[in-house]
Design a protein around this motif. Structure first.
Motif, PDB file in Angstrom:
ATOM      1  N   GLY A 107       0.821  -1.201   0.000  1.00  0.00           N
ATOM      2  CA  GLY A 107       0.000   0.000   0.000  1.00  0.00           C
ATOM      3  C   GLY A 107       0.851   1.245   0.000  1.00  0.00           C
ATOM      4  O   GLY A 107       2.077   1.196  -0.147  1.00  0.00           O
ATOM      5  N   VAL A 108       0.201   2.371   0.183  1.00  0.00           N
ATOM      6  CA  VAL A 108       0.885   3.655   0.246  1.00  0.00           C
ATOM      7  C   VAL A 108       1.081   4.030   1.711  1.00  0.00           C
ATOM      8  O   VAL A 108       0.115   4.082   2.484  1.00  0.00           O
ATOM      9  N   TYR A 109       2.337   4.255   2.093  1.00  0.00           N
ATOM     10  CA  TYR A 109       2.676   4.564   3.476  1.00  0.00           C
ATOM     11  C   TYR A 109       3.349   5.935   3.540  1.00  0.00           C
ATOM     12  O   TYR A 109       4.070   6.340   2.633  1.00  0.00           O
ATOM     13  N   GLN A 110       3.125   6.596   4.670  1.00  0.00           N
ATOM     14  CA  GLN A 110       3.807   7.853   4.942  1.00  0.00           C
ATOM     15  C   GLN A 110       5.183   7.548   5.533  1.00  0.00           C
ATOM     16  O   GLN A 110       5.292   6.819   6.521  1.00  0.00           O
ATOM     17  N   ILE A 111       6.223   8.115   4.910  1.00  0.00           N
ATOM     18  CA  ILE A 111       7.606   7.869   5.309  1.00  0.00           C
ATOM     19  C   ILE A 111       8.264   9.195   5.664  1.00  0.00           C
ATOM     20  O   ILE A 111       8.036  10.211   5.004  1.00  0.00           O
ATOM     21  N   GLY A 112       9.090   9.177   6.701  1.00  0.00           N
ATOM     22  CA  GLY A 112       9.822  10.374   7.087  1.00  0.00           C
ATOM     23  C   GLY A 112       9.362  10.916   8.423  1.00  0.00           C
ATOM     24  O   GLY A 112       8.381  10.463   9.010  1.00  0.00           O
ATOM     25  N   HIS A 113      10.095  11.903   8.898  1.00  0.00           N
ATOM     26  CA  HIS A 113       9.831  12.445  10.230  1.00  0.00           C
ATOM     27  C   HIS A 113       8.488  13.155  10.285  1.00  0.00           C
ATOM     28  O   HIS A 113       8.094  13.864   9.365  1.00  0.00           O
ATOM     29  N   GLU A 114       7.821  12.942  11.408  1.00  0.00           N
ATOM     30  CA  GLU A 114       6.516  13.557  11.638  1.00  0.00           C
ATOM     31  C   GLU A 114       6.527  14.214  13.004  1.00  0.00           C
ATOM     32  O   GLU A 114       7.009  13.638  13.973  1.00  0.00           O
ATOM     33  N   GLU A 138      14.714   0.688   3.129  1.00  0.00           N
ATOM     34  CA  GLU A 138      14.573   1.523   4.325  1.00  0.00           C
ATOM     35  C   GLU A 138      13.112   1.858   4.607  1.00  0.00           C
ATOM     36  O   GLU A 138      12.727   2.056   5.761  1.00  0.00           O
ATOM     37  N   PHE A 139      12.275   1.875   3.569  1.00  0.00           N
ATOM     38  CA  PHE A 139      10.862   2.180   3.761  1.00  0.00           C
ATOM     39  C   PHE A 139      10.143   1.000   4.418  1.00  0.00           C
ATOM     40  O   PHE A 139       9.291   1.179   5.297  1.00  0.00           O
ATOM     41  N   GLU A 140      10.480  -0.220   4.008  1.00  0.00           N
ATOM     42  CA  GLU A 140       9.919  -1.401   4.673  1.00  0.00           C
ATOM     43  C   GLU A 140      10.322  -1.419   6.136  1.00  0.00           C
ATOM     44  O   GLU A 140       9.507  -1.715   7.020  1.00  0.00           O
ATOM     45  N   TRP A 141      11.588  -1.109   6.392  1.00  0.00           N
ATOM     46  CA  TRP A 141      12.062  -1.098   7.778  1.00  0.00           C
ATOM     47  C   TRP A 141      11.273  -0.095   8.604  1.00  0.00           C
ATOM     48  O   TRP A 141      10.853  -0.388   9.730  1.00  0.00           O
ATOM     49  N   GLU A 142      11.060   1.102   8.068  1.00  0.00           N
ATOM     50  CA  GLU A 142      10.363   2.137   8.837  1.00  0.00           C
ATOM     51  C   GLU A 142       8.919   1.752   9.110  1.00  0.00           C
ATOM     52  O   GLU A 142       8.388   2.018  10.200  1.00  0.00           O
ATOM     53  N   VAL A 143       8.265   1.118   8.147  1.00  0.00           N
ATOM     54  CA  VAL A 143       6.895   0.655   8.359  1.00  0.00           C
ATOM     55  C   VAL A 143       6.861  -0.378   9.485  1.00  0.00           C
ATOM     56  O   VAL A 143       5.993  -0.340  10.369  1.00  0.00           O
ATOM     57  N   ALA A 144       7.808  -1.309   9.478  1.00  0.00           N
ATOM     58  CA  ALA A 144       7.859  -2.330  10.528  1.00  0.00           C
ATOM     59  C   ALA A 144       8.189  -1.712  11.880  1.00  0.00           C
ATOM     60  O   ALA A 144       7.636  -2.111  12.918  1.00  0.00           O
ATOM     61  N   ALA A 145       9.085  -0.734  11.895  1.00  0.00           N
ATOM     62  CA  ALA A 145       9.500  -0.111  13.160  1.00  0.00           C
ATOM     63  C   ALA A 145       8.367   0.649  13.817  1.00  0.00           C
ATOM     64  O   ALA A 145       8.355   0.821  15.045  1.00  0.00           O
ATOM     65  N   ASN A 193      17.785  15.178   6.623  1.00  0.00           N
ATOM     66  CA  ASN A 193      17.645  14.074   5.664  1.00  0.00           C
ATOM     67  C   ASN A 193      16.464  13.157   5.967  1.00  0.00           C
ATOM     68  O   ASN A 193      16.159  12.256   5.185  1.00  0.00           O
ATOM     69  N   GLU A 194      15.778  13.376   7.096  1.00  0.00           N
ATOM     70  CA  GLU A 194      14.571  12.607   7.436  1.00  0.00           C
ATOM     71  C   GLU A 194      13.307  13.256   6.878  1.00  0.00           C
ATOM     72  O   GLU A 194      12.200  12.744   7.082  1.00  0.00           O
ATOM     73  N   GLU A 195      13.457  14.347   6.189  1.00  0.00           N
ATOM     74  CA  GLU A 195      12.322  15.114   5.678  1.00  0.00           C
ATOM     75  C   GLU A 195      12.515  15.398   4.184  1.00  0.00           C
ATOM     76  O   GLU A 195      13.627  15.277   3.666  1.00  0.00           O
ATOM     77  N   PRO A 196      11.440  15.806   3.483  1.00  0.00           N
ATOM     78  CA  PRO A 196      10.060  15.946   3.965  1.00  0.00           C
ATOM     79  C   PRO A 196       9.332  14.603   4.023  1.00  0.00           C
ATOM     80  O   PRO A 196       9.722  13.655   3.339  1.00  0.00           O
ATOM     81  N   ARG A 197       8.322  14.558   4.854  1.00  0.00           N
ATOM     82  CA  ARG A 197       7.481  13.358   4.931  1.00  0.00           C
ATOM     83  C   ARG A 197       6.762  13.193   3.594  1.00  0.00           C
ATOM     84  O   ARG A 197       6.289  14.163   2.997  1.00  0.00           O
ATOM     85  N   HIS A 198       6.698  11.956   3.117  1.00  0.00           N
ATOM     86  CA  HIS A 198       6.187  11.744   1.767  1.00  0.00           C
ATOM     87  C   HIS A 198       5.572  10.354   1.655  1.00  0.00           C
ATOM     88  O   HIS A 198       5.758   9.496   2.534  1.00  0.00           O
ATOM     89  N   ASP A 199       4.866  10.119   0.563  1.00  0.00           N
ATOM     90  CA  ASP A 199       4.243   8.822   0.305  1.00  0.00           C
ATOM     91  C   ASP A 199       5.245   7.871  -0.340  1.00  0.00           C
ATOM     92  O   ASP A 199       6.047   8.268  -1.194  1.00  0.00           O
ATOM     93  N   ALA A 200       5.193   6.619   0.083  1.00  0.00           N
ATOM     94  CA  ALA A 200       5.982   5.561  -0.559  1.00  0.00           C
ATOM     95  C   ALA A 200       5.060   4.374  -0.842  1.00  0.00           C
ATOM     96  O   ALA A 200       4.305   3.948   0.041  1.00  0.00           O
ATOM     97  N   LEU A 201       5.115   3.876  -2.047  1.00  0.00           N
ATOM     98  CA  LEU A 201       4.309   2.725  -2.446  1.00  0.00           C
ATOM     99  C   LEU A 201       5.100   1.450  -2.207  1.00  0.00           C
ATOM    100  O   LEU A 201       6.199   1.280  -2.755  1.00  0.00           O
ATOM    101  N   LEU A 202       4.569   0.561  -1.385  1.00  0.00           N
ATOM    102  CA  LEU A 202       5.241  -0.688  -1.053  1.00  0.00           C
ATOM    103  C   LEU A 202       4.394  -1.869  -1.499  1.00  0.00           C
ATOM    104  O   LEU A 202       3.170  -1.873  -1.327  1.00  0.00           O
ATOM    105  N   ARG A 203       5.067  -2.872  -2.044  1.00  0.00           N
ATOM    106  CA  ARG A 203       4.402  -4.143  -2.300  1.00  0.00           C
ATOM    107  C   ARG A 203       4.366  -4.938  -0.994  1.00  0.00           C
ATOM    108  O   ARG A 203       5.146  -4.667  -0.069  1.00  0.00           O
TER     109      ARG A 203
END
Length: 434
Positions: free
Chosen positions: A200-207, A319-326, A215-225
């Motif tokens: 799905g589409v996940y929000q990635i980056g600092h909030e 790194e996006f998969e990792w952040e979603v899991a974290a 380098n943790e910004e801007p928060r943005h959408d990432a499409l993950l399988r």
């Protein structure tokens, strides 16, 4: 000046600066650097074992130079520089600040002496206390720069320990940073569990409004399988199987650049591993110790992590998969504050949530270190902190056993070149969902 004297001075400054949360954090961070250096001799603090590492004395001076250059000089009227020559000696990579001592030759700085560096820290800390006392209602820009300085020093606290480990590992006497600590190490009998995550589409980056690096910004959408992630880190026991199966001799497992590196450097195991009479040992901050089989493997390069993943029939996470899991894991783990000073085996999590997402070892991801969509480096010298390094490196996540816990967050992006391995660098496996 003795280390204990400087720590006492820091206590006095803490009181003098008004007991604000920011000043408490500042001087506690400054004091911790002195405490971390206390077990070392003056000789230990002047040498660097390799080009990537820096002497402890240089770290103590550089973090002080950072506050002097970016906080005191622009913000404290009439501030007197401690020594004009220190800008050359202790600038790291800031082109805005002019020429500097080459990084590979920092170990040649036998002068200034350790006593003079400690006097430099006292000079700057007294001025910081004065500045904080004068700025009871400080503007946001001032607060942000001071926060940068605190987090910058925390980064160097980790580097101090990994760099002294590098130095002691190169010493034939195998000295110890501290005596070995008795501890109970639980056995890890089960293989990793696999946790599925939906695509799905996940929000990635600092909030949020808390501190974060640019380098943790801007928060943005990432499409993950849809993906699957191991619930724990790869262990030394599992890495030994890779070694025994000829993993370091199988060219088909390796990226071309990695194969060239292991041939040129004659790598046959992780950094700091030693085989003696058929038994494996590992150099640690407690000296040469028997390899802890169920602890996470550490001190492996991106090339090694990638080869191990191929050998396992898996891959490294993005790194996006990792952040979603974290996001589903508490920010708890084996950090500097636990005082283990080495990676520790995973403990059971009855709810089946991801383990060891934070602490123990920095986790390699397969993601190149690149700017997020819409990223712009800050203006001025501090804009050199992250943006100009966004090429040729890979992202790591999660922190390590020598990272201060309040320095880490799920969006934190560390980065190293793929051949580097002197930091506490490890991995967890990932795969697609079948």
């Amino acid at each position: 000046m003795l280390m204990g004297e400087l720590a006492s001075i820091l206590d006095t400054q803490l009181s003098a600066s008004g007991h604000s949360a920011l000043s408490d954090r500042l001087f506690e961070t400054r004091r911790l650097s002195i405490e971390l250096a206390a077990p070392l001799s003056a000789e230990d603090m002047v040498v660097q074992a390799m080009e990537d590492a820096s002497p402890t004395k240089w770290h103590l001076a550089h973090t002080t130079w950072f506050f002097e250059t970016f906080v005191l000089t622009p913000c404290l009227s009439g501030y007197p520089l401690f020594d004009e020559a220190f800008n050359y000696c202790f600038n790291s990579y800031y082109e805005h600040q002019g020429p500097r001592q080459p990084r590979p030759k920092r170990g040649l700085l036998t002068r200034p002496s350790l006593d003079r560096v400690l006097a430099y820290r006292q000079h700057v800390d007294l001025a910081l206390a004065q500045l904080l006392a004068e700025h009871t209602n400080a503007p946001p820009a001032f607060i942000h720069t001071l926060e940068v300085g605190i987090h910058h020093e925390q980064q160097h606290q980790e580097l101090m320990l990994t760099d002294i480990l590098s130095l002691f590992a190169a010493n034939p006497l195998r000295p110890t940073y501290r005596p070995a600590q008795p501890r109970s190490v639980p056995a890890l009998s089960e293989p990793p569990r696999w946790i599925d995550f939906a695509g799905g589409v996940y929000q990635i980056g600092h909030e949020g409004k808390d501190f974060a690096w640019d380098n943790e910004e801007p928060r943005h959408d990432a499409l993950l399988r849809p993906f699957r992630l191991a619930d724990r880190l790869v262990t030394n026991r599992e890495w030994l199987e890779f070694v025994a199966d000829g993993g370091y001799e199988a060219a088909t497992l390796w990226l071309s650049d990695g194969w060239a590196v292991i041939g040129r450097e004659n790598w046959h195991a992780p950094l700091y591993w030693e085989s003696r009479d058929g038994e494996w040992f590992e150099m640690s901050l407690e000296g040469l110790q028997p390899l802890s089989l169920d602890a996470p493997v550490a001190h492996v390069s991106y090339y090694e992590a990638d080869a191990f993943a191929r050998w396992s029939g898996k891959r490294l996470p993005t790194e996006f998969e990792w952040e979603v899991a974290a996001a589903e894991a508490p920010k708890q783990g084996n950090f500097l504050g636990t005082a283990a000073l080495r990676p520790m085996p995973a403990t059971a999590e009855p709810d089946g949530s991801p383990r060891q997402m934070f602490g123990d070892v920095w986790e390699w991801t397969q993601s190149a270190y690149l700017p997020y969509p819409g990223y712009r480096a800050p203006e001025g010298a501090l804009g050199e902190y992250n943006g100009k390094f966004m090429v040729g490196q890979h992202v790591l996540r999660g922190g390590s056993c020598v990272t201060p816990q309040d320095h880490i967050r799920p969006s934190y992006r560390n980065f190293f070149y793929p051949h580097q391995r002197w930091q506490f660098l490890g991995l967890r496996l990932a795969s697609e969902v079948a």
